[in-house]
Motif scaffolding. Structure first.
Motif, PDB file in Angstrom:
ATOM      1  N   ASP A  85     -28.574  -8.798 -22.159  1.00 15.27           N
ATOM      2  CA  ASP A  85     -29.723  -8.820 -23.065  1.00 15.27           C
ATOM      3  C   ASP A  85     -30.103 -10.236 -23.488  1.00 15.27           C
ATOM      4  O   ASP A  85     -30.451 -10.486 -24.641  1.00 15.27           O
ATOM      5  N   MET A  92     -34.131   6.096 -20.849  1.00  9.16           N
ATOM      6  CA  MET A  92     -33.355   4.850 -20.852  1.00  9.16           C
ATOM      7  C   MET A  92     -32.543   4.748 -22.132  1.00  9.16           C
ATOM      8  O   MET A  92     -33.021   5.045 -23.213  1.00  9.16           O
ATOM      9  N   SER A 140     -32.789 -13.278 -22.527  1.00  8.38           N
ATOM     10  CA  SER A 140     -33.981 -13.668 -21.769  1.00  8.38           C
ATOM     11  C   SER A 140     -33.908 -15.155 -21.440  1.00  8.38           C
ATOM     12  O   SER A 140     -33.809 -15.989 -22.346  1.00  8.38           O
ATOM     13  N   GLU A 154     -40.301  -6.060 -20.747  1.00  8.07           N
ATOM     14  CA  GLU A 154     -40.690  -5.294 -21.926  1.00  8.07           C
ATOM     15  C   GLU A 154     -42.133  -5.622 -22.299  1.00  8.07           C
ATOM     16  O   GLU A 154     -42.924  -4.745 -22.640  1.00  8.07           O
ATOM     17  N   ASP A 163     -30.415  -7.680 -17.884  1.00  9.49           N
ATOM     18  CA  ASP A 163     -29.922  -6.305 -17.819  1.00  9.49           C
ATOM     19  C   ASP A 163     -28.504  -6.187 -18.362  1.00  9.49           C
ATOM     20  O   ASP A 163     -28.171  -5.227 -19.052  1.00  9.49           O
ATOM     21  N   LYS A 164     -27.667  -7.135 -18.013  1.00  5.73           N
ATOM     22  CA  LYS A 164     -26.259  -7.020 -18.385  1.00  5.73           C
ATOM     23  C   LYS A 164     -25.983  -7.504 -19.800  1.00  5.73           C
ATOM     24  O   LYS A 164     -25.115  -6.971 -20.488  1.00  5.73           O
ATOM     25  N   VAL A 207     -30.634  -0.325 -26.066  1.00  7.09           N
ATOM     26  CA  VAL A 207     -29.852  -1.555 -25.996  1.00  7.09           C
ATOM     27  C   VAL A 207     -29.469  -1.921 -27.426  1.00  7.09           C
ATOM     28  O   VAL A 207     -30.326  -2.032 -28.292  1.00  7.09           O
ATOM     29  N   SER A 250     -22.971 -14.149 -16.089  1.00  7.06           N
ATOM     30  CA  SER A 250     -23.912 -13.717 -15.054  1.00  7.06           C
ATOM     31  C   SER A 250     -23.727 -14.500 -13.772  1.00  7.06           C
ATOM     32  O   SER A 250     -23.882 -13.952 -12.673  1.00  7.06           O
ATOM     33  N   LYS A 267     -32.911 -11.582 -14.065  1.00  3.81           N
ATOM     34  CA  LYS A 267     -32.948 -10.134 -14.277  1.00  3.81           C
ATOM     35  C   LYS A 267     -31.540  -9.612 -14.570  1.00  3.81           C
ATOM     36  O   LYS A 267     -31.341  -8.788 -15.469  1.00  3.81           O
ATOM     37  N   LEU A 268     -30.571 -10.092 -13.825  1.00  4.37           N
ATOM     38  CA  LEU A 268     -29.196  -9.653 -14.045  1.00  4.37           C
ATOM     39  C   LEU A 268     -28.736 -10.031 -15.455  1.00  4.37           C
ATOM     40  O   LEU A 268     -28.134  -9.214 -16.174  1.00  4.37           O
TER      41      LEU A 268
END
Lengths: 398, 398, 398, 398
Positions: D327, D1, D329, C37, D324-325, D4, D365, D320-321
């Motif tokens: 939210d 997109m 970081s 982002e 993405d899945k 979220v 994850s 990244k997963l």
């Protein structure tokens, strides 16, 4: 459309500019309206708001507007078919009357020409005539926002007392509270009605009723139907800082902050400040050679000035020009004053320079619209503000 | 008192957490509610909000709450003494009934044990019995926030149709709209009632009524008294984007933003997301060995789960402990469920990790309070969420 | 201390009033400065900011200030002991010279009396004398904030070209960018230096360098020590939208919004607006009979006007009075102008009425301070603004 | 997109989540950085920030970042070619070394494998060898953000004293200050370096140097070039609450609020809270059967845990997963740890439930990514948090 730069000048008599501190106080996560943190907030604002009404009895806060508070004042205290005495100060007095009619009340409406405040003598006369006390309430507007007249609530109280009449005394303080001195208990008002978006410097969304013990007692048996605006459940829940349904929590945060700000400034300073604005604006208008609606200086409003358009000039086109050219919002004429006037609001969180800017916007617009007037109104207002500031200098020097 | 660090977990079934974008949209200077900029905003939100109710007719927005919208639904459509049919799904159905009584209506209240949704068959039977059509409205709650049951509005519609009864169909969508699929026009609802502080992700302060043409027509002659909540003046003013009295401008800004957000996500995604939360929470509760109030899976709510406290344990002490120890707000038991249950809200702007955090707070609190339970509820919810996420992975991989 | 009501008038030449939209854009949760982002935001602002400098090459953004950007401009392009040519337009030219000295450069400083802009002829003469090209850079201030003079960068470019000199051309655009036309590529500027808190309408906290390909090439071998302000690592990281160390993320959000606003208004409109302010303010000052520092109309600044106090009157006492009485902040005299002048800033997100309010504050303060002047300056400015507005009316009517 | 929903989980070791109170404190109109209101703010924060460093001498605040503060620490105290002793705790120690080299210093870099903290014995040995005191400064990182090790500054101090060496003692407190106990005066640190975006809970944009009297004295004659980061002009201007160039006013407002919040909670409570997070996270990781980078428990960091990816699994794809899945970081591996690890930040304004949510995101994850691990890490962390909370219950009950 291209962006308009700089700060908008919101010179209507409400909603008024919301101070940064109040906006920020509201800009926070919503909390559980049934939790302990909320209870503290609720008890705090319910108690603190009394200091603004200058009452020690009851103030109820609704997630509504001043109009809702009007309904609350009538619906909690009267029976269907009851007679109320109202005085036609202007548009808002007229709307309150309409509401009374919608609710099934009989309204004795003392007509007037919208150019002065409440005639306490007329009230007294009506009450003296009312030997059998058919009149259950006297309802008047403290500051008539549509015309720029402020009435004298102490005189209305005296009129009721002189007539020795038991009617409830109800006052619309929507555009006066926290800008013009209002004394609920001292003046023996039974129900005061207010909204959040004027002297309280909040966004719209709250309606208030300040209620005397007498009115509370009357409300136990009053037969008009009420639910959302009922006092009984409010009173019960408020005791613990809660509300019978979800309150407008964000605005309550803002209210706490606004009350703090009013007391930091000092209510008397707030009132004096608004008087100063009123005087400055009227001097500018007088210099321009325009006429204001309020005919008698004893009724001139400290919070809004309503200016008659010279014959042949529409108020709405003029306001549109001022908005388009100088990004200043002026108040419109309402119902029978539609298009005949414009209003300059000078209420709430503002200051001398902002008022002068607004006057400059008006004066330049008068020129652009080719409305006959004498230049120099802004200068007249500046002279007044400077002398007022000088007074404080002199005072400070002593 | 020492500061509590980090973000509060507001796990009540409304008010729900207000997204940053909505808070920021509201945090701006108030504008003239009679000016051109406001008119644009007014027209915009009045039109856009229809897409959320899935209606093409009328939606009215009041500066009030869902409770005010209830009053509006009844007061605009009924005559004093009219009979309405209501179904006791729980506390909020009960409150709506109380309001109807306060407004002078006669309520035929189908009693129930608060552990299931609306029995459409019972509605149909009542209506079939009502040969002379004394029942003027059928009023049901779509999602009963106190118990965690969601009823099937399409079946209620079918019941009314099967009985060939002309009663108005009124639905409380306060805790369902924008979280559970609701189809105003398709289901032939006449008046839907909502508030701002649940699925719409706003602070409290707005009440909504979505109104069918049939209900609008009925309202022309309805004799209950109404003023603040009247539709006629709203309809007139709304045509130009305005309101008959000062609207809650800040919340309208927020509403515009919230509707944008809902459509950016997609309403179907929003609904699916809430179903996922509901399932995850119920799996945790089941693993703990606790019982939920909703007895029949066809009524389980996607937005709130109400959990019975094991005998001998008070819900309120438990909620206090969870709040004190883990800064998570849980919903209280209301009226006859007082202290007997606690509620986990899983509605609005939230996500899987937040729900898991809330469940972790509950599970740890169960341990600290020594309430008999089997550890591992959070793990059960994680397993479910992971498999759901995996499904989307699989789907995306195809 | 009692609360000061209403909006403060921040009439200094920067920091300038930050628009609500920019403040709100910044008021959001901080994000991972190494996540996807952020990368999008980084790439977006790094590209968009070029449109404001009117360059297609490189703009580097530092979490610093304009002063930091000065250091960056010198430290990336020069060797210790290098000679730079600077022109003493005023205080900020003087500070840049001091910095060059601190960094170990030799400064050839063309002295001047602080009452005019850059003398391009003098620059040309110096460069022609410099046969062996000892001068490595010509550094000038586009708008000298301390005196209110704007210099002509195109003429300086021509002077360098006329002398056929290879020196780098560096320009301080701190108080000009996004308020006065600046054309980086067209004027062949090698390094432009800017900060966030003036025409860009942001809070302070960002420093910018716009860098030509020539300057980038020179920087590969430049020997002055640099780390935080180095371009090489910035260039590498910026390619992916990232920064070599944690950037001021909040301000970058604000920057994106501010650039949008500037383009919504149109840069040419922005420039025209500032010229209008400058003219209005100077008319007021001329009417008062006061003298401004800028002696030659071709150098008069559109963004700040520096006014000489009449002999025997201190600027600081006057500014204090204006602040205390009318809540308007005026700019102070710096170094050799200390206490001898006051400055009116008319830059950034402002408008005609705000400028008039500021002038009214000044005029009333002149009276209160008993500083000899002729009343009517505000009126003179109003007349000018009205005629300018009328021009747009006439134009629109055609 | 698609949007979220819900709150992002920012579980990197800085920037950390900025509390609502701090964001709101920053969200206000910019003021005159040379006016009386600013002077009060400046004096206030310059004094108050000392309580966080636990120093009575000097703290300088730059509109920059921790990297800028590094430069300030070196450039103000050293001569070109001076030797400094540094210890390779990880990436940030390495970057500080690079900066020293860029500035023209000679670095004696004690290499290490990035899996432990500073070896005070090695420091002492180096200093004992340095008979002629060529080493002018010892520079170490208190908490190495890249690896999750915290070193013992008191032991480094003792090492310097034991060697009877006059070198300045410089400490990078960027990710420790206001999260891990740091005692500037007690530990005899000469320069501490910090940024705003970690324990101080602010957005990035401020760099700090806390400076001993000894370092101030040394800085009078230090010959490295410096301008923006110079202490001399800062010291002069700071005396009156001002700054030599425009400071980042918004962040200073935020700083005042953040310091208030830290003291409301109590610094010792803040430190204990972070230790609790570290322990809980490590228990989860241990349960999963994963290895952390910090090898020795005496160096385990309370603010960040760095976890080695099992052989054959990339850290970046995993992060990244998780993003993405769920939210969340997570921190990336830097330089030689790139793609080999992921980091869980547990620093700043957070709480137990948020940490558990982050752990749940990681555990789910791990499953989705099919990385070998044993489920139940979240449960292990919950058990620890619950027992910790129980401890406070027991204590409160006494």
């Amino acid at each position: 459309m291209s962006r308009v730069s700089g700060r908008h000048f919101l010179q209507i008599p409400g909603p008024t500019p919301v101070p940064e501190r109040v906006l920020r106080a509201m800009d926070k996560a919503v909390i559980d309206h049934r939790g302990p943190e909320f209870a503290k907030l609720g008890l705090h604002v319910l108690e603190r708001v009394k200091t603004i009404f200058k009452t020690k009895t009851h103030v109820f806060i609704f997630p509504a507007s001043g109009t809702g508070a009007w309904e609350s004042s009538l619906a909690n205290t009267l029976d269907p078919g009851d007679k109320v005495l109202m005085f036609e100060t202007g548009h808002f007095a007229f709307l309150w009357k309409n509401m009374a009619s919608r609710l099934g009340l009989e309204v004795d409406f003392i007509e007037s020409d919208w150019r002065s405040g409440v005639d306490a003598g007329a009230i007294e006369a009506k009450l003296r005539e009312d030997k059998d006390h058919a009149i259950k309430a006297v309802c008047v507007v403290h500051n008539e926002t549509s015309t720029g007249t402020t009435s004298h609530m102490d005189q209305v109280r005296k009129a009721i007392d002189a007539a020795n009449h038991p009617a409830l005394f109800m006052v619309d303080t929507v555009s006066s509270l926290a800008a013009i001195d209002y004394r609920h208990d001292e003046w023996g008002v039974d129900v005061a009605v207010c909204g959040s978006q004027k002297g309280l410097m909040l966004p719209p969304g709250l309606g208030f009723t300040a209620v005397s013990d007498k009115a509370m007692a009357v409300s136990r048996d009053a037969k008009l139907r009420r639910a959302f605006f009922a006092w009984d459940e409010m009173e019960t829940h408020n005791k613990a800082g809660f509300f019978p349904y979800t309150p407008a929590t964000s605005l309550l945060y803002g209210l706490a902050e606004a009350i703090d700000m009013l007391h930091e400034e000092g209510l008397d300073n707030v009132f004096a400040r608004h008087k100063r604005y009123g005087e400055a604006v009227r001097r500018a208008v007088a210099h321009w050679g325009l006429e204001i609606v309020s005919r008698d200086s004893k009724f001139h409003s400290p919070v809004v000035t309503t200016i008659l358009m010279p014959e042949g000039n529409g108020g709405d086109a003029f306001r549109k020009l001022a908005l388009d050219k100088f990004d200043v919002s002026l108040g419109a004429g309402l119902s029978k004053l539609a298009d005949k006037i414009f209003r300059i609001g000078h209420i709430g969180d503002t200051n001398d320079l902002t008022i002068l800017a607004a006057l400059a916007g008006v004066e330049m617009s008068l020129g652009l619209a080719e409305i006959p007037h004498k230049k120099g109104g802004v200068q007249a207002a500046m002279d007044y503000f400077a002398s007022a500031a000088n007074g404080t200098m002199a005072a400070a020097a002593e």
